[in-house]
Structures are given as C-alpha cells and as structure tokens.
Design an enzyme around this catalytic site. Sequence first.
Site, PDB file in Angstrom:
ATOM      1  N   GLY A 334       0.819  -1.225   0.000  1.00 62.08           N
ATOM      2  CA  GLY A 334       0.000   0.000   0.000  1.00 62.08           C
ATOM      3  C   GLY A 334       0.842   1.260   0.000  1.00 62.08           C
ATOM      4  CD  GLU A 875      -3.908  39.822  10.374  1.00 62.93           C
ATOM      5  OE1 GLU A 875      -4.641  38.957  10.887  1.00 62.93           O
ATOM      6  OE2 GLU A 875      -3.829  40.981  10.821  1.00 62.93           O
ATOM      7  NE  ARG A 953      -9.537  41.592  18.434  1.00 62.41           N
ATOM      8  CZ  ARG A 953     -10.707  42.173  18.155  1.00 62.41           C
ATOM      9  NH1 ARG A 953     -11.824  41.687  18.683  1.00 62.41           N
ATOM     10  NH2 ARG A 953     -10.785  43.197  17.351  1.00 62.41           N
ATOM     11  CD  GLU A1334     -11.374  37.541  14.395  1.00 69.90           C
ATOM     12  OE1 GLU A1334     -11.882  38.656  14.216  1.00 69.90           O
ATOM     13  OE2 GLU A1334     -10.216  37.379  14.804  1.00 69.90           O
TER      14      GLU A1334
HETATM   15  C1  LIG Z   1      -2.805   8.200   7.284  1.00 64.28           C
HETATM   16  C2  LIG Z   1      -2.370   6.911   7.897  1.00 64.28           C
HETATM   17  C3  LIG Z   1      -3.113   6.374   8.924  1.00 64.28           C
HETATM   18  C4  LIG Z   1      -2.706   5.182   9.527  1.00 64.28           C
HETATM   19  N1  LIG Z   1      -3.458   4.703  10.553  1.00 64.28           N
HETATM   20  C5  LIG Z   1      -3.059   3.576  11.183  1.00 64.28           C
HETATM   21  C6  LIG Z   1      -3.815   3.076  12.271  1.00 64.28           C
HETATM   22  O1  LIG Z   1      -4.853   3.628  12.634  1.00 64.28           O
HETATM   23  N2  LIG Z   1      -3.371   1.984  12.901  1.00 64.28           N
HETATM   24  C7  LIG Z   1      -2.222   1.334  12.503  1.00 64.28           C
HETATM   25  O2  LIG Z   1      -1.877   0.334  13.107  1.00 64.28           O
HETATM   26  N3  LIG Z   1      -1.509   1.776  11.453  1.00 64.28           N
HETATM   27  C8  LIG Z   1      -1.894   2.884  10.802  1.00 64.28           C
HETATM   28  N4  LIG Z   1      -1.156   3.359   9.742  1.00 64.28           N
HETATM   29  C9  LIG Z   1       0.050   2.617   9.335  1.00 64.28           C
HETATM   30  C10 LIG Z   1      -0.099   1.792   8.023  1.00 64.28           C
HETATM   31  O3  LIG Z   1      -1.218   2.125   7.314  1.00 64.28           O
HETATM   32  C11 LIG Z   1      -0.185   0.338   8.260  1.00 64.28           C
HETATM   33  O4  LIG Z   1       0.930  -0.094   8.940  1.00 64.28           O
HETATM   34  C12 LIG Z   1      -0.391  -0.462   6.968  1.00 64.28           C
HETATM   35  O5  LIG Z   1      -0.995  -1.661   7.285  1.00 64.28           O
HETATM   36  C13 LIG Z   1       0.863  -0.698   6.180  1.00 64.28           C
HETATM   37  O6  LIG Z   1       0.545  -1.430   5.010  1.00 64.28           O
HETATM   38  P1  LIG Z   1       1.104  -1.079   3.567  1.00 64.28           P
HETATM   39  O7  LIG Z   1       0.672  -2.135   2.661  1.00 64.28           O
HETATM   40  O8  LIG Z   1       0.713   0.280   3.165  1.00 64.28           O
HETATM   41  O9  LIG Z   1       2.637  -1.107   3.855  1.00 64.28           O
HETATM   42  P2  LIG Z   1       3.850  -0.668   2.959  1.00 64.28           P
HETATM   43  O10 LIG Z   1       4.135   0.774   3.185  1.00 64.28           O
HETATM   44  O11 LIG Z   1       3.641  -1.073   1.565  1.00 64.28           O
HETATM   45  O12 LIG Z   1       4.962  -1.550   3.643  1.00 64.28           O
HETATM   46  C14 LIG Z   1       5.245  -1.407   5.009  1.00 64.28           C
HETATM   47  C15 LIG Z   1       6.403  -2.280   5.460  1.00 64.28           C
HETATM   48  O13 LIG Z   1       6.038  -3.646   5.485  1.00 64.28           O
HETATM   49  C16 LIG Z   1       6.962  -4.431   4.735  1.00 64.28           C
HETATM   50  N5  LIG Z   1       6.213  -5.502   4.071  1.00 64.28           N
HETATM   51  C17 LIG Z   1       4.991  -5.363   3.515  1.00 64.28           C
HETATM   52  N6  LIG Z   1       4.581  -6.554   3.054  1.00 64.28           N
HETATM   53  C18 LIG Z   1       5.577  -7.438   3.310  1.00 64.28           C
HETATM   54  C19 LIG Z   1       5.747  -8.820   3.056  1.00 64.28           C
HETATM   55  N7  LIG Z   1       4.823  -9.539   2.470  1.00 64.28           N
HETATM   56  N8  LIG Z   1       6.888  -9.390   3.475  1.00 64.28           N
HETATM   57  C20 LIG Z   1       7.854  -8.663   4.083  1.00 64.28           C
HETATM   58  N9  LIG Z   1       7.738  -7.359   4.340  1.00 64.28           N
HETATM   59  C21 LIG Z   1       6.609  -6.759   3.956  1.00 64.28           C
HETATM   60  C22 LIG Z   1       7.564  -3.434   3.774  1.00 64.28           C
HETATM   61  O14 LIG Z   1       8.820  -3.844   3.322  1.00 64.28           O
HETATM   62  C23 LIG Z   1       7.626  -2.181   4.582  1.00 64.28           C
HETATM   63  O15 LIG Z   1       8.755  -2.139   5.374  1.00 64.28           O
HETATM   64  C24 LIG Z   1      -1.539   4.529   9.092  1.00 64.28           C
HETATM   65  C25 LIG Z   1      -0.800   5.062   8.042  1.00 64.28           C
HETATM   66  C26 LIG Z   1      -1.213   6.238   7.442  1.00 64.28           C
HETATM   67  C27 LIG Z   1      -0.410   6.795   6.318  1.00 64.28           C
END
Ligand SMILES: Cc1cc2nc3c(=O)[nH]c(=O)nc-3n(C[C@H](O)[C@H](O)[C@H](O)COP(=O)(O)OP(=O)(O)OC[C@H]3O[C@@H](n4cnc5c(N)ncnc54)[C@H](O)[C@@H]3O)c2cc1C
Length: 1402
Positions: A334, A875, A953, A1334
Amino acid sequence: MVMPPQHSGTESPPPPPLPIRQLTGGGGRRQNHTPPPDARRRESVKTLEGTETFHNMRDLDGNMTTCGQSSSDELVFFVNGKKVVETNADPEMTLLTYLRRKLGLPGTKLGCAEGGCGACTVMLSKYQPDTQKLLHYAVNACLAPICSLHLFAVTTVEGIGSVARQLHPVQERIAKAHGSQCGFCTPGIVMSMYSLLRNNPTPKMADVEEAFQGNLCRCTGYRPILEAYKTFTVEGGCCGGKGRENGCCMTNGGAEEKEADVDACSRLFNAADFAPLDPTQEVIFPPELMSLSKSQKPRSLHFCSDRTMWLQPADLDEFLSLKWEHPDARVVVGNTEVGIEVKFKNMLYPVILAPAFIPELHRVTHTDEGIVFGAACTLTQMGDVLKQAVDELPLDQTQFFLAILEQLRWFAGQQIRNVAAVGGNIMTASPISDLNPVFMAAGCKVTLMDKDGSRVVPMDDGFFVGYRRTVLRPQEILLSIQIPYSRKNQFVSAFKQSPRREDDISIVTAAMSVTFAPGTCVVEDARLSYGGMAATTVLAKNTAAKLLGRCWGEELLAEACSSLAEEMTLDPSAPGGMVTYRRTLTLSLFYKFYLTVLQKLRGQGLNVEEVRSDLLSATELYHHETPSSVQIYQEVPQAPNQNDVVGHPMMHLSALKQATGEAVYCDDIPLFENEVYLALVTSSKAHARILSVDSSGAERSPGFICCVFADDIPGSNASGVKHDETVLADGRVTCVGHIVGAVVADTQLHARRAAKAVRIQYEELQPIVTIQEAIAAQSFYQPIRTLQKGDLEAGFKQADHILEGEMHIGGQEHFYLETNVTVAVPRGEDDEMELFTSTQNPSEAQSLVAKALGIPANRVVVRVKRMGGGFGGKESRTTLLSTVVSVAARKLRRPVRCMLDRDEDMLITGGRHPFYGKYKVGFLKSGKLVALDVSFYSNAGNSHDLSLAVMERALFHMENSYSVANVRGRGFLCRTNLPSNTAFRGFGGPQGMMIAESWIDDVAQSLGWPADKVRRLNLYQRGEVTPFNQVLDQYTLDLCWDECLSRSRYQQRKAAVELYNRQNRWTKRGLAVVPTKFGISFTATFLNQAGALVHIYTDGSVLLTHGGTEMGQGLHTKMVQVASRVLGIPCSKIHISETSTQTVPNASPTAASASSDLNGAAVRNACRLLNERLEPYKIKNPKGSWEDWVKAAYFDRVNLSANGFYKTPELGYDFETNSGRVFNYFSYGVACSEVEVDCLTGAHKNLSTTIVMDVGVSLNPAIDIGQVEGAFMQGLGLFTLEELHYSPQGVLLTRGPGSYKIPAFGDIPTQLTVSLLRDAAHDKAIFASKAVGEPPLFLASSVFFAIKDAISAARAESGITGPFRLDSPASAERIRNACKDRFTKLCPPSDPGTFRPWSVQV
Ligand SMILES: Cc1cc2nc3c(=O)[nH]c(=O)nc-3n(C[C@H](O)[C@H](O)[C@H](O)COP(=O)(O)OP(=O)(O)OC[C@H]3O[C@@H](n4cnc5c(N)ncnc54)[C@H](O)[C@@H]3O)c2cc1C
Ligand code: FES
Ligand code: FES
C-alpha cells in the site's frame, strides 16, 4: 465485496524534467514493447546483477544509479478515460504529482502528502479477470506510486463533471448545500463520495460517514457536507419537493425547533433543485483497458530512475529470488508506511519489490483452525472477509475476528484501508500498531518464506525483536497470517485509545483474551497484549500468569491492576509523553475487559459477582450516532427589487468551481516558461550562532541552480510586522524553522534534495521555550500592557470570598488545507515583480517584498485569487515565504515558485499564542463578582509580529460577558525561541475569555452552585460599561442567553444529566452554557479603512474589486450581494476576479471579522457614486434597461469607474487614559453543550450543542451559519483536541495530520442547533449586518466546560469537590488524569524536575 488490489512503491512529489508522456484517446493503439515473460525475467535478473553493488554506487549526495543502461517497461494506465503510456515511470513519483504536474490536472489537491487529509482523493478502478468484476475504490493520490497503477483506471474530480460541461450530482449537491467554503478539501470529499456511490448508489448515512473518515475540512464544520450527501442516502433521499406538506423533505429537519417563529426559516438549500443521481450515466470503464486487462498474462514489470528501481515480479518464485538477491529491498504493497518513510524520514530504498501480481499473497483460505490471509490482502478486504465470517459462524468462534473488526473501525480512513496490507502492518512492527496486539493475543501464526522454503512462526513475545524489527530474515518475505477461531469459554476484547477517535494513531492499544475451564470462572489461559507501552507490542506475561487458576472476581481484578501497574511501566521521558496517562490506561482498559467478561460469565449462568447497573456503561463499545442538525434564521421579506438577494442563503459564488476542481488556487497556476522551484533551508536549532554554512553538497545535486542567502538580498534583510525579523538569518537563529537560506533547482524534487544537502554548523545557545522559562528569565517584549478600572483594593476588601487560580491554554495550528505558496514573476523591466501568493494581506506582502528588494512598492504587484483557508495564519506570516521567493526571482530574473510542505508550514509559520493566565477574583456571598486581577502571559515566540495586538484583544475580553466593577488586567508577551506566534481567528479574544470562564467556573465550584447561575447573575446588563469604558448599547446578549436556554431545553437537560450521573459510575455527562461578547474593529485604529473599485463596462457587466481577500469565508459573495442591491442589478452581471494591490492600494488585511463591514461599505459607496452618475439616464429613460442606461452614460462621456472608500467613524482608544472607543460594536452569542465522558479512558462524545448567535440582519444566512459552525468546530479543536508538542529544546514534534489532530467528521455534536438571533438590527455596519468570522469560535468553550462539569461529577464519586485546574485543550489525557480514582492512584506521576519530559507545555 470490495477487494481492492494492491499498490506498491515509494513516494516522491516532484516531476522529473522533460517528461515523456503520451496521452491518447481511449481507442489509442496498444503499444506493448514488453518482452515475453521469460525474456523479461532474464532482463530483470541481468539488471539486478548490475545493481548488486548498490550500496557502493551511492554518490556523495546519496544518489544512486540503479538501472544501469536498461530501459524501463511501459506503464499503461488511464486517467479520466484517456490512455496514458509512460515510458519513463519514476518509482518515486506519486500519482498526485503526476496528475498535477505532468497531466495538468490540478483539481486533485495536495494538503499533507501523508494520507492524513484526503484532499488528494481519487478513484481507482480495475477489472479483475478472475471474478470478471470491476472494482472501484478511493485512494490517496499522494501516497500512490504511479508504478503501482499498471492497467488501472484513475478518475479524478475533473473526470466526473465540470461547470462548463455538466456537473455531477455529487459536485452540485455539496456546492448548493453550502458544503464548500475555501474549497480546498472539496475535490477530495467529492471523490470519496463519488467512489462510495460507484459501489453503492443507495448508501446509508453510516456508509457516508465511513467514507469520510479519511477526509478533513477546516472551514465548514462538516455539517453541510453531511447534509448535502444525506440526499443520496436511504435515510435522507430526497422526495424531489413532494414529500411534506410544506415542501421538500430535505429542508433540513427540526420542525419542532422552528414552529414557534412565524418568519423563521431553516431552509438553506432546496434539494428539489438537485439533479437526480443516475448510475447508468457514470463514466464507463475504458473498453480498451478492459480488453488489455483480459488479455494480459502475468508478467514481471520493471521501472527505474536514477535512484530507485521498481520490480514487480510475475510469480512467487521470482519474488523470492529477487528478495534473495536483494535482501535490503523493500516490499511495498500500500506504500502507506514506506511512502511516509521516504517523504518524511528521508529514507532511500533503491530496490522496491511490489508483489501486486502474486496470487499467493492475496489469497484468503478458510481452514479448520481459522482464516489464512495472504500478506498483501488489504485491510478493507480483510474486514469484508471477517464480517462475512462473523455473520456465518457461531459467536464463540469469531471472538478474534470481532476484535479485529473493532480495531479496523478506527484504523485510518477508508483511502488508507483500501490499499494498506495486513502484512505491511505486521512487518512495519510499529509499537502502536492496532492489529498486532490482537494478533498476539490471538496467538496468530505467520508463514515466512524464502527461496529455500518456509517456516511458521507464532506471533508471541519472541516475534518482535526490537523497535520496528521482527524475526523476519532479510531474504525472507511474509507470506501469510493465520487468524485462529476462538474457543468456547474464550472471551476477547480489543481497545484503542487515540487523541481523536477517527483516523488517528493510538496512544495505547490493547487486546485481551481469557479462556476459562469449561463450566467455571477459573482462568485457564490469559493473554494481555499492549501497544504503546514499549518499543514493541508487548505481552503482559507476569500479570497474565497471575490470573491462571484464579476465579474471575474482585480479588483477581485488584491483583491484576497492581501487577499491571508494576509490569507496564514507562520511563517518564518515554517518547510520546503522556506517561502517567498511558500507564493508567493499561489498568483502565483491563478493568473494562474485566467487567465485560464478568457480565458475559454471568450471562452464561456462572456464579460470579453481578455487574452493578451503574458500572455497565463502562463496558459499552463506542456507538456512533449520525448527527442531526437544525439551522434557523429569520427570513427576509421579499424586496421590491427581485434582484435583491441580500439576506438570502445564496451559494458561495465559487462553490461549483471548487467542487469540480476548476477553481484556481495559487499552485494551480500553470508553470511559467523558464520557471524554477525553491526549497527552504531552515534552522534545526532553537537558539544558536551560525558558525558556517556549507552549500557544496547542494551545488553538486542534480538540477541545482543557485543558493540564496542573506548576502543575496538587494534591499533590507529586516522584515516582519515590526521589522524585527530577518528575511534570511544573518549569523544567528532564534527558533527551529528560522529560514537560513534557500536552494533553487529545476524541479521541486531537486530543490528539496539540494536543500537537504546544505550543512550548517551551529554554536548552540540556551533557548527559552516555555512561558514559565520566560517568566523565570523575565524575557518579555515591551510594552507590558495594563488595563485597569475601578478600585481593585477596595473591591477585594468588599469581597466575602477571594480565590486564586491559573490556567494554561495551548496554542493551535491554523491547518488551512492549502499551505503557504508564492509564485514570483519578474516582469523584466524597471525591477517590476508580480507575485501570486496565498495571503490575507497583499499590502503587507507588497511592502515587505519591496523592502527586501530595495525597490519602491509601486514596482510590486501582489495578486490573490483565492486561498484554501487562512484563519489569520496568512495575515502576516506569509511574507516569510514571499520575500524569500522574490529575492530568488530577482537574483535569477526567472519565475520562482514554492509551496510549503505541510510539515514545513507547521514548523515555520507559528500559530495561535499559547496563554498562561493567573487570576485572583473577589466575590460576594450572593455570587456577585466585585474584583478581578488577572495577568496574561502569551508565548509570542522569536519576534513581535502581531503579539501586542493579540494581547490587547485578550485584555479587552478579559471579563468576557461579566460585569466586574474593579478590574486590572496585565499582559506580558514572552519572548521565546519558538517560531513567532501570530493572528488566529479570535486573535487573543478566545484566550482572554477562556481564562474568564475558568475563574467564573471556579467561583461556582467554590460556592457549590450551578455554573449557569453564577454566569447569569453576573452577565452584563444593557447600558453597562466595559473595563475599557465602552457602553454596551444595542445589547442582545440577554436575548441570546434566554433563547439558547429555551432552545436547548436547558433545565430538562440538566435534570437528565444529573439523573444519568447518579446512574453511571464510569461515564459521566456534563452540561455548560457559555456566553460570548466579541468586539468588532481592528484595535489598531488606522486599519479600520477599506477601498473598492467598481468598473461598469459598456455591455453592462460590472467588474468589482475591493481590498478584501477570499479565503472561503464568502466575502466576495457578500460583496457581490451588496453591489447587486445598490446597483439594482442581478448578481450574475457582477464579477470579482481577484484582489490585487494595483486595483485597491493600501488595503488592510482581511482580518478581525471586519472585512464585510469595511469593504461592504466601500463597495456600497462606490456603487452609490455610479448610481448618481447613471441617475440622469434612468430618469430620461425610465423604461430602459441597465444596459441602456450604461450605454447612454458611456456615449455621454460619463466615468463608469468609481472608487469607494470607507472608514469606521469614532474609533480611537488610548491605553494610557483608558478612554476612547475601541470597538465599533459587539457581536454576541451563547452556546449550550452537553457531553459524555468515559472516565476510564478520558474519551468524550459531543452529544449536543445549541448556539444562538447575533449576526445582526444577516447578509447571507447560509454563509453566516457556515461561519458559525466552522468557527465552532475550530474552537472545538482548540479547546478539546488540538495539541502542539514541543521538545524541551524547542523542536516542534507535531508536524502533520498524523500527529496533530483537527476535528474530523465524527466530532460534530450529535445534535447541533444553530439559530441566528431574530430582530437583531443595529446601525453600525453595512445593511445592519454584523461580523461573524471570529465571534462564534469561543462558543466551543461550552464543550470544554461541559467536560469539566462531567469531570467534577466523576471526582465527586471519589469524594473530591471544589475548584480544580483543567488546562486547555481538555484532551483525553487531561480528562483521564483529572478523574481521580483507584486506578490513577496506582500510577502516580513522577516528580516534575526529576526527568526530562518528551514534550513541554509551551
Ligand atoms: C494516514 C495513515 C493512517 C494510519 N493509521 C493507522 C492506524 O490507525 N493503525 C495502525 O496500526 N496503522 C496505521 N497506519 C500505518 C499503516 O497504514 C499500516 O501499517 C499499513 O498496514 C501498512 O501497510 P502497507 O501495505 O501500506 O505497507 P507498505 O508501506 O507497503 O509496507 C510497510 C512495510 O512492510 C513491509 N512488508 C509489507 N509486506 C511485506 C511482506 N509480504 N513481506 C515482508 N515485508 C513486507 C515493507 O517492506 C515495509 O517495510 C496509518 C498510516 C497512514 C499513512
Ligand atoms: S494530500 Fe493526500 S491525504 Fe493529504
Ligand atoms: S472548505 Fe473544507 S477546508 Fe476549506
């Protein structure tokens, strides 16, 4: 079921130079130069061999050569139905950058670049050959790497409709229902809704609210957006005007609220005007893409840039081989974690492995033990599968599934859940992961694999081996996770406590599982897993062991709590702070679990203690109710002139363009020829001498053009409101974020990389960071203001009681969705410079740029079309950027652009002043106040800026709305090493009034009286005089008070709250009613002037200009209404193009809520002049049209251009003598709020708010109600949610929506009533209207005091009564810590001064 496919890649915002792009029509011939899979495989291996020595190939600047000479594959995707073939795809480029910079589609906005605001939301669609289904889902374009989009269709806001073509109903409705103010969030909100409707044309309101979990809006207060989109839902679908006797079903409800008022109206829009949604008319999935998707066989893809290589293997074997060869490669699904690391932590990942094509990683398998999810399954997909399992399987099997679903409810927003993978969450190994605690409590097993085989590993305390580290070996990948079924007699709960409920990271997150011996309440197995309590997710093993063999009862609870208090300790300096709170939470959450299990055991007929009814609410999961609202205003009688729309709820004039993405913001201006990009170099020290600056690294960076330092400033380096700042630091830095220099390069990316390569050596000096440190060092700016009236000594002598107290009010980040941006364009002759900048104060930008360039102001033109929000933050602080950009443009004689990143903007530009107030108040037994002595200390930061005016203010509002005969207020401006704090909606007024409400609450607490009684008793009477000797004439506060109490049914509510509190121990309700009296005028008298310029062209069209800027507040709309009334022509004939220093000179900033008053009067005066000139032609030709009169006047050589001017009369106050008029008039309002506090976690729910606001005779009720609600929600953030954290060294730790939480959709009070006071005419401002921007903000303090009321009820349960200090914001941490009980006793705070805290109260 939505099963979005995966994304992968890393993030990089800027475009590479000379893009190679091909945009063809949907029917364009497919170009596929990709070799067959085998050949591709060989090529990718060959390439990889060439990169074996990656780390040796890093040059001095960290640049990499990754791909050698091999070329990338073609990346094929579709945008708004058109085919894009990118032969040079950069793995670091995001979809957002590609859309905005390469495809020229600026409708999709950049608000944060970290997935936290939703401004960049677009819809992705994909055809899935195996299921033959189309998938549509919303994603954050700022995190989606373009390389992940092969064979996807992207739909942006431009793709669904336009003003010129045809509006999509989603665009039309948000605009017409007044859900778009500044409009910067609007395209993202439109796309979230559009994506929802593509999947579900008849959603429920709950679906709509879920769809918006990842979207923020800083202007509207969200209510009108929900109201607009309710019309699509099954609950609120519109009847088309036939549903009710009185018309349409959508004339926003609340009939009972308005029945009493004859001419009261609650109709802000007419849903019957809305075009229906016709799902059959939606943009079709590109047929060519469909056939491409059907025909393509899995094959590996490879894209590379000079730094990064993206490898998308075709199958698992290839994936494992690549990982073997590149153990350091990042697996990206992701990109929601990796994207953040690259953008904000400066990480560079030369090889990215994207497993998007690998079925094994996306597979879901149901086994006898549980469900196995491939590691690349998205959270949305996992949620859907688990929901189905919960529906189909017996409850005792699905306890873990339910716990995961509970965590997913509050996990990020939908855009993130749609792409983030379960494996990504596990492997990130964040200590505050929300899923890992459940996986650990469930005893999940993961399958790890390398090319030699696989191993199954339990997720126990051995799995996480350190901060963000697991047992995974470098060559391994995570293949899958098995989530087991729960057993009979097993109970599971999951908890997440975060500052904001929606889309926020955890403070503490936990999962607990307990299994009992069959038929008993004896614990057989227990697992308690916590996140946020160590560097990894941890199991409380000692405590769990102590539970074994014990009966589930009070004794076990007591022992478990003592044990947890010992086991779940934290260093007082632990990162993240809130140490006492976090420790208490571990106990509180266990207690919730204890009660929940006890209740279930009892339900099974086991012989356990009965859960007392007053404890039951502690076990309830948060239940969200869809908010309902009523807006009431007085309808204006139909004017004789049909064109007169003053007083009507007219839509914001730009709303439709904002909803379609056609509205042009500063950074949407197309690139100028020869344009270059600037990035700032800022100080990392709060206070230091600069020893040396080494820019050689920057000079070697690709695309580097030049550096800009203080020596390059042709004019004066002195800048700022009081000229006590530098354009660029000269030898000394006085805050972290102080601008030292800038680097200009050919692209944004290159400029940023080069800026990071500039090395600065400092000699550190002792910084002053907090107000308390400034007081100790007597570090104040002069003057120290005093405002005094009456005889203080006599007042205190007369008092029966005297009490003293103190309060700290935290600062606030403006968080306008559009960050600061400037484009400076040298005009080529006479040193002329044209600036497009996002500022509320074009005149100041003009004057400071001219000063820095050493040229007269007449050579600088500043132009502002619109801003994506301002709130005071634009501002004076915008000149920080506009001066530097202008210096660079002058040096290079080329156009220069810079839009600050969100983190830079937050770091550099300051915010609302933190205030500390100390007070002593004297009152009689009767409750009447007689004396007040208050001292305010504001954290002004490293320059004066507007701090003195802000403090003045605050002093002018120190008594809020209460009559106190003997008063003294003193204001100290603390000079500190923080970025200079500045104007923010309310401008010190809210801080002054907040401290007033604190002492009045203390008085009530010490008398043991209801606070509303003390407030009402001391409320000003008509004709009384303020401490600054201003008579309160045309006074309406008493009317607002009475109406608010009756509309909120205050007395009934109060009785119900008391009853509720008697019946519930761990949840308490609170109620408060708070007034506000807000003075209208700039306190600097000279600013109370305005100009307007009106041209009538020979075709009758009118071009209107005035000195005010449009930042979403609807100023231009109101000005057009004013001009339309005075000229007697329809609004459609009048156009406002922009605000510019060359049309209206020396304009005051658009601030102090006075812009409609001042500019409105100037517009009126200009139009009156034109009317006078046209009058003879009207008399001559009474039946003629406007166009006839205009033409006649023109041919008669009459000047059809007029300048209008206005200054507010009779103003001028002198602090020395406490005489003269400060304000033109006052705006009044009262709010009553009710909340429910969870005493165990500190979370609260906003149950209801009723606001009655005097806006005079509203120029536009829709805009005014929008301002009331928007200001209220911003105040709600200030007083209950938003917290800036600074390290003891003055480093801002909260620099984006991930760590700084503004209110979200879910924070709206469940019931919200806004009523504009009727019959409130007055004679001080244009057409008897009043300022509104405001004044309503402070009314959100009613929520704070309702929380305080609830906390008092909780404290009373522990036998604690009387006044207590509660600082603002009333965060969950503060609430929990103030609710003293048996659990807080077990977690005493460390003594201050014995440790170095992670963050300090500044
Ligand atoms: C706006 C925002 C809100 C979020 N809110 C939360 C929340 O509420 N709670 C929470 O826990 N997290 C939260 N997160 C963190 C994040 O979304 C999660 O950790 C998410 O599940 C990561 O998944 P991804 O596929 O995007 O990871 P990626 O960014 O694609 O990968 C993350 C890491 O995992 C490793 N990886 C992924 N798949 C594998 C695999 N199959 N084998 C080996 N390594 C792997 C990658 O190498 C990398 O180091 C948030 C992030 C953002 C940006
Ligand atoms: S810009 Fe993408 S979520 Fe904020
Ligand atoms: S309208 Fe939503 S941020 Fe301005």
